[in-house]
Design an enzyme around this catalytic site. Structure first.
Site, PDB file in Angstrom:
ATOM      1  CE1 TYR A  66      -3.253  -3.078   0.718  1.00 48.62           C
ATOM      2  CE2 TYR A  66      -4.284  -1.198  -0.372  1.00 48.62           C
ATOM      3  CZ  TYR A  66      -4.280  -2.532  -0.040  1.00 48.62           C
ATOM      4  OH  TYR A  66      -5.304  -3.324  -0.470  1.00 48.62           O
ATOM      5  CD  GLN A  99     -15.991  -0.636  -8.996  1.00 50.36           C
ATOM      6  OE1 GLN A  99     -15.967  -1.863  -8.803  1.00 50.36           O
ATOM      7  NE2 GLN A  99     -15.954  -0.105 -10.207  1.00 50.36           N
ATOM      8  CG  ASN A 100     -11.081   4.393  -8.926  1.00 54.22           C
ATOM      9  OD1 ASN A 100     -11.148   3.179  -9.182  1.00 54.22           O
ATOM     10  ND2 ASN A 100     -11.220   5.322  -9.839  1.00 54.22           N
ATOM     11  CG  HIS A 117     -14.180  -0.925  -3.222  1.00 55.76           C
ATOM     12  ND1 HIS A 117     -13.925  -1.302  -4.530  1.00 55.76           N
ATOM     13  CD2 HIS A 117     -15.320  -1.570  -2.868  1.00 55.76           C
ATOM     14  CE1 HIS A 117     -14.848  -2.161  -4.925  1.00 55.76           C
ATOM     15  NE2 HIS A 117     -15.708  -2.328  -3.938  1.00 55.76           N
ATOM     16  CB  CYS A 125      -5.591   0.899  15.578  1.00 59.28           C
ATOM     17  SG  CYS A 125      -5.269  -0.444  16.733  1.00 59.28           S
ATOM     18  CB  CYS A 147      -2.362   1.372  17.434  1.00 58.01           C
ATOM     19  SG  CYS A 147      -3.471   2.415  18.377  1.00 58.01           S
ATOM     20  CB  THR A 188     -15.489  -0.088 -13.585  1.00 54.10           C
ATOM     21  OG1 THR A 188     -15.488  -1.229 -12.706  1.00 54.10           O
ATOM     22  CG2 THR A 188     -16.886   0.119 -14.139  1.00 54.10           C
ATOM     23  CG  ASN A 213     -13.857  -0.038 -20.398  1.00 49.79           C
ATOM     24  OD1 ASN A 213     -12.741  -0.257 -20.852  1.00 49.79           O
ATOM     25  ND2 ASN A 213     -14.244  -0.477 -19.207  1.00 49.79           N
TER      26      ASN A 213
HETATM   27  C1  BV8 Z   1     -17.892  -8.838   0.004  1.00 47.25           C
HETATM   28  C2  BV8 Z   1      -9.929  -2.263  -2.474  1.00 47.25           C
HETATM   29  C3  BV8 Z   1     -18.879 -10.294   1.533  1.00 47.25           C
HETATM   30  C4  BV8 Z   1      -8.590  -2.425  -1.952  1.00 47.25           C
HETATM   31  C5  BV8 Z   1     -10.969  -4.000  -3.835  1.00 47.25           C
HETATM   32  C6  BV8 Z   1     -21.392 -11.275  -5.172  1.00 47.25           C
HETATM   33  C7  BV8 Z   1     -21.876 -10.474  -4.132  1.00 47.25           C
HETATM   34  C8  BV8 Z   1     -21.015 -10.056  -3.118  1.00 47.25           C
HETATM   35  C9  BV8 Z   1     -19.665 -10.426  -3.140  1.00 47.25           C
HETATM   36  C10 BV8 Z   1     -19.184 -11.207  -4.160  1.00 47.25           C
HETATM   37  C11 BV8 Z   1     -20.039 -11.642  -5.175  1.00 47.25           C
HETATM   38  N1  BV8 Z   1     -19.296 -12.389  -6.034  1.00 47.25           N
HETATM   39  C12 BV8 Z   1     -18.016 -12.446  -5.618  1.00 47.25           C
HETATM   40  C13 BV8 Z   1     -17.908 -11.773  -4.461  1.00 47.25           C
HETATM   41  C14 BV8 Z   1     -16.687 -11.614  -3.691  1.00 47.25           C
HETATM   42  C15 BV8 Z   1     -15.854 -10.397  -4.074  1.00 47.25           C
HETATM   43  C16 BV8 Z   1     -15.818 -10.185  -5.561  1.00 47.25           C
HETATM   44  O1  BV8 Z   1     -16.578  -9.382  -6.091  1.00 47.25           O
HETATM   45  N2  BV8 Z   1     -14.905 -10.865  -6.245  1.00 47.25           N
HETATM   46  C17 BV8 Z   1     -14.772 -10.692  -7.686  1.00 47.25           C
HETATM   47  C18 BV8 Z   1     -13.314 -10.445  -8.054  1.00 47.25           C
HETATM   48  C19 BV8 Z   1     -15.346 -11.917  -8.354  1.00 47.25           C
HETATM   49  N3  BV8 Z   1     -16.369  -9.226  -3.410  1.00 47.25           N
HETATM   50  C20 BV8 Z   1     -15.927  -8.954  -2.179  1.00 47.25           C
HETATM   51  O2  BV8 Z   1     -15.161  -9.650  -1.559  1.00 47.25           O
HETATM   52  C21 BV8 Z   1     -16.490  -7.681  -1.559  1.00 47.25           C
HETATM   53  N4  BV8 Z   1     -16.901  -7.997  -0.221  1.00 47.25           N
HETATM   54  O3  BV8 Z   1     -18.606  -9.243  -0.836  1.00 47.25           O
HETATM   55  O4  BV8 Z   1     -17.979  -9.232   1.305  1.00 47.25           O
HETATM   56  C22 BV8 Z   1     -19.470 -10.089   2.845  1.00 47.25           C
HETATM   57  C23 BV8 Z   1     -20.838  -9.890   2.932  1.00 47.25           C
HETATM   58  C24 BV8 Z   1     -21.403  -9.766   4.180  1.00 47.25           C
HETATM   59  C25 BV8 Z   1     -20.614  -9.792   5.325  1.00 47.25           C
HETATM   60  C26 BV8 Z   1     -19.223  -9.944   5.217  1.00 47.25           C
HETATM   61  C27 BV8 Z   1     -18.640 -10.090   3.983  1.00 47.25           C
HETATM   62  C28 BV8 Z   1     -15.396  -6.627  -1.414  1.00 47.25           C
HETATM   63  C29 BV8 Z   1     -14.893  -6.201  -2.769  1.00 47.25           C
HETATM   64  C30 BV8 Z   1     -13.898  -5.053  -2.620  1.00 47.25           C
HETATM   65  C31 BV8 Z   1     -12.525  -5.577  -2.832  1.00 47.25           C
HETATM   66  N5  BV8 Z   1     -11.596  -4.466  -2.796  1.00 47.25           N
HETATM   67  N6  BV8 Z   1     -10.066  -3.049  -3.704  1.00 47.25           N
HETATM   68  C32 BV8 Z   1      -7.540  -1.987  -2.924  1.00 47.25           C
HETATM   69  O5  BV8 Z   1      -7.833  -1.207  -3.863  1.00 47.25           O
HETATM   70  O6  BV8 Z   1      -6.419  -2.441  -2.721  1.00 47.25           O
HETATM   71  S1  BV8 Z   1     -11.307  -4.602  -5.379  1.00 47.25           S
HETATM   72  C33 BV8 Z   1     -10.571  -3.757  -6.662  1.00 47.25           C
HETATM   73  O7  BV8 Z   1     -11.414  -4.039  -7.802  1.00 47.25           O
HETATM   74  C34 BV8 Z   1     -10.552  -2.226  -6.592  1.00 47.25           C
HETATM   75  O8  BV8 Z   1     -11.282  -1.677  -5.516  1.00 47.25           O
HETATM   76  C35 BV8 Z   1     -11.227  -1.816  -7.883  1.00 47.25           C
HETATM   77  O9  BV8 Z   1     -11.813  -0.601  -7.759  1.00 47.25           O
HETATM   78  C36 BV8 Z   1     -12.199  -2.914  -8.035  1.00 47.25           C
HETATM   79  C37 BV8 Z   1     -12.846  -3.020  -9.379  1.00 47.25           C
HETATM   80  O10 BV8 Z   1     -11.824  -3.027 -10.363  1.00 47.25           O
HETATM   81  P1  BV8 Z   1     -11.919  -1.869 -11.493  1.00 47.25           P
HETATM   82  O11 BV8 Z   1     -11.957  -0.562 -10.808  1.00 47.25           O
HETATM   83  O12 BV8 Z   1     -13.020  -2.183 -12.421  1.00 47.25           O
HETATM   84  O13 BV8 Z   1     -10.503  -1.998 -12.200  1.00 47.25           O
HETATM   85  P2  BV8 Z   1     -10.074  -3.073 -13.294  1.00 47.25           P
HETATM   86  O14 BV8 Z   1      -8.597  -3.004 -13.416  1.00 47.25           O
HETATM   87  O15 BV8 Z   1     -10.749  -4.378 -13.024  1.00 47.25           O
HETATM   88  O16 BV8 Z   1     -10.727  -2.526 -14.647  1.00 47.25           O
HETATM   89  C38 BV8 Z   1     -10.285  -1.299 -15.198  1.00 47.25           C
HETATM   90  C39 BV8 Z   1     -11.173  -1.005 -16.400  1.00 47.25           C
HETATM   91  O17 BV8 Z   1     -10.819   0.276 -16.937  1.00 47.25           O
HETATM   92  C40 BV8 Z   1     -11.022  -2.021 -17.513  1.00 47.25           C
HETATM   93  O18 BV8 Z   1     -12.304  -2.374 -18.006  1.00 47.25           O
HETATM   94  C41 BV8 Z   1     -10.234  -1.251 -18.597  1.00 47.25           C
HETATM   95  O19 BV8 Z   1     -10.613  -1.657 -19.908  1.00 47.25           O
HETATM   96  C42 BV8 Z   1     -10.683   0.169 -18.339  1.00 47.25           C
HETATM   97  N7  BV8 Z   1      -9.743   1.213 -18.740  1.00 47.25           N
HETATM   98  C43 BV8 Z   1      -8.385   1.188 -18.662  1.00 47.25           C
HETATM   99  N8  BV8 Z   1      -7.888   2.364 -19.087  1.00 47.25           N
HETATM  100  C44 BV8 Z   1      -8.958   3.150 -19.419  1.00 47.25           C
HETATM  101  C45 BV8 Z   1     -10.140   2.419 -19.202  1.00 47.25           C
HETATM  102  N9  BV8 Z   1     -11.359   2.911 -19.451  1.00 47.25           N
HETATM  103  C46 BV8 Z   1     -11.434   4.177 -19.921  1.00 47.25           C
HETATM  104  N10 BV8 Z   1     -10.340   4.954 -20.152  1.00 47.25           N
HETATM  105  C47 BV8 Z   1      -9.107   4.479 -19.914  1.00 47.25           C
HETATM  106  N11 BV8 Z   1      -8.040   5.257 -20.153  1.00 47.25           N
HETATM  107 ZN    ZN Z   2      -5.107   0.788  18.698  1.00 46.46          ZN
END
Ligand code: BV8
Ligand code: ZN
Length: 247
Positions: A66, A99-100, A117, A125, A147, A188, A213
């Site tokens: 990070y 989501q960023n 996110h 902490c 902490c 996204t 996109n």
């Molecule tokens: C949760 C933060 C459960 C940290 C991130 C269904 C329902 C609920 C959950 C799930 C589900 N199915 C699966 C899940 C689990 C999981 C999930 O979604 N997995 C996926 C991968 C299948 N979800 C979770 O775990 C979520 N939590 O569900 O908890 C729960 C419920 C109850 C009680 C307890 C627990 C949490 C998800 C959050 C994860 N955190 N990041 C960090 O950043 O380090 S995810 C990460 O992906 C980032 O946050 C990012 O924002 C996010 C999405 O990615 P994108 O932003 O879309 O980026 P990507 O690179 O993928 O795409 C970029 C796009 O831009 C491309 O299309 C590209 O073509 C385009 N592009 C590029 N350049 C350009 C452009 N477009 C235009 N112009 C350009 N120049």
């Molecule tokens: Zn603490």
């Protein structure tokens, strides 16, 4: 840039806009995306880094990852795509649902931002939840900080895989999506849930969906209009077209 007639008339009559954004909107600011061809997930598995167990197993490694991302964010600045989204506030009710975690929408001056996110500039902490600003760690030596109150590990205030999204922020963002006239989906891959439900909610409540996109995505077959290209170039062009309605 010429846009589809139906979209232009929607834009002319719209009052409220939602911009649902992902890492692609910050790509032109020099911040790598997650899944694109040069995405950071290509080298590292998200499960190994962006999740709580990975952090407990190897806190220094996750913290350093990070710190590396923060360095890139600190050296970047909002691009014309972020600025155009802010400019739309001159004529529309605008909500930014992002989501960023890079805070570039905030630095561009947007007002109604829903960070689904979290934000990489905030930390807390894991034991007593005391918040720590990033300033506190600028000079910090290598490795995960402790902490000052209780000695617990300090983590970035971002939502990791398997963690819940901030409930009120998600609920408020969903309500905005349900009441908007146009929902833009910019930069996204729309594969991460529940965030990716936001444009689906907008659609279910009658919004006009516009995807911006460089390639088609999981959501492309659900949208009303796809504009292919860089969001940093397309969004200012859309704003230019919209502004002409109000002059
Ligand atoms: C949760 C933060 C459960 C940290 C991130 C269904 C329902 C609920 C959950 C799930 C589900 N199915 C699966 C899940 C689990 C999981 C999930 O979604 N997995 C996926 C991968 C299948 N979800 C979770 O775990 C979520 N939590 O569900 O908890 C729960 C419920 C109850 C009680 C307890 C627990 C949490 C998800 C959050 C994860 N955190 N990041 C960090 O950043 O380090 S995810 C990460 O992906 C980032 O946050 C990012 O924002 C996010 C999405 O990615 P994108 O932003 O879309 O980026 P990507 O690179 O993928 O795409 C970029 C796009 O831009 C491309 O299309 C590209 O073509 C385009 N592009 C590029 N350049 C350009 C452009 N477009 C235009 N112009 C350009 N120049
Ligand atoms: Zn603490």
């Amino acid at each position: 840039m010429i846009f589809d007639e139906k979209f232009i008339s929607k834009l002319k009559n719209a009052r409220s806009l939602v911009f649902f954004t992902g890492a692609g909107i910050s790509a032109e600011s020099g911040i790598p995306t997650f899944r694109g061809k040069d995405g950071i997930w290509n080298k590292l598995k998200p499960e190994e880094l962006a999740n709580f167990n990975a952090f407990l197993k190897n806190p220094d490694m996750v913290w350093e990852w990070y710190q590396y991302r923060r360095k890139i964010v600190n050296e970047s600045k909002p691009n014309p795509g972020h600025t155009a989204i802010k400019d739309f506030e001159n004529h529309y009710d605008v909500s930014v649902v992002t989501q960023n975690v890079d805070n570039l929408h905030g630095r561009a001056g947007s007002n109604n931002i829903y960070e689904l996110h979290g934000n990489i500039e905030r930390n807390y902490c894991i034991d007593c939840l005391k918040p720590f600003s990033i300033e506190h760690y600028r000079a910090e030596s290598k490795g995960v900080p402790k902490c000052l109150e209780c000695g617990g590990l300090v983590r970035p205030d971002v939502v990791w895989f398997g963690e819940m999204l901030p409930q009120k922020i998600f609920a408020d963002a969903e309500r905005k999506a349900e009441h908007c006239d146009i929902c833009f989906i910019a930069g996204t891959s729309a594969v991460v849930y529940p965030a990716a439900y936001i444009p689906v909610s907008a659609r279910q409540h009658g919004a006009f969906l516009v995807e911006i996109n460089i390639e088609s995505t999981e959501i492309s077959h659900h949208v009303d209009y796809s504009i292919f290209g860089n969001s940093g170039e397309i969004l200012p062009e859309i704003y230019k077209a919209a502004r002409s309605f109000f002059n």
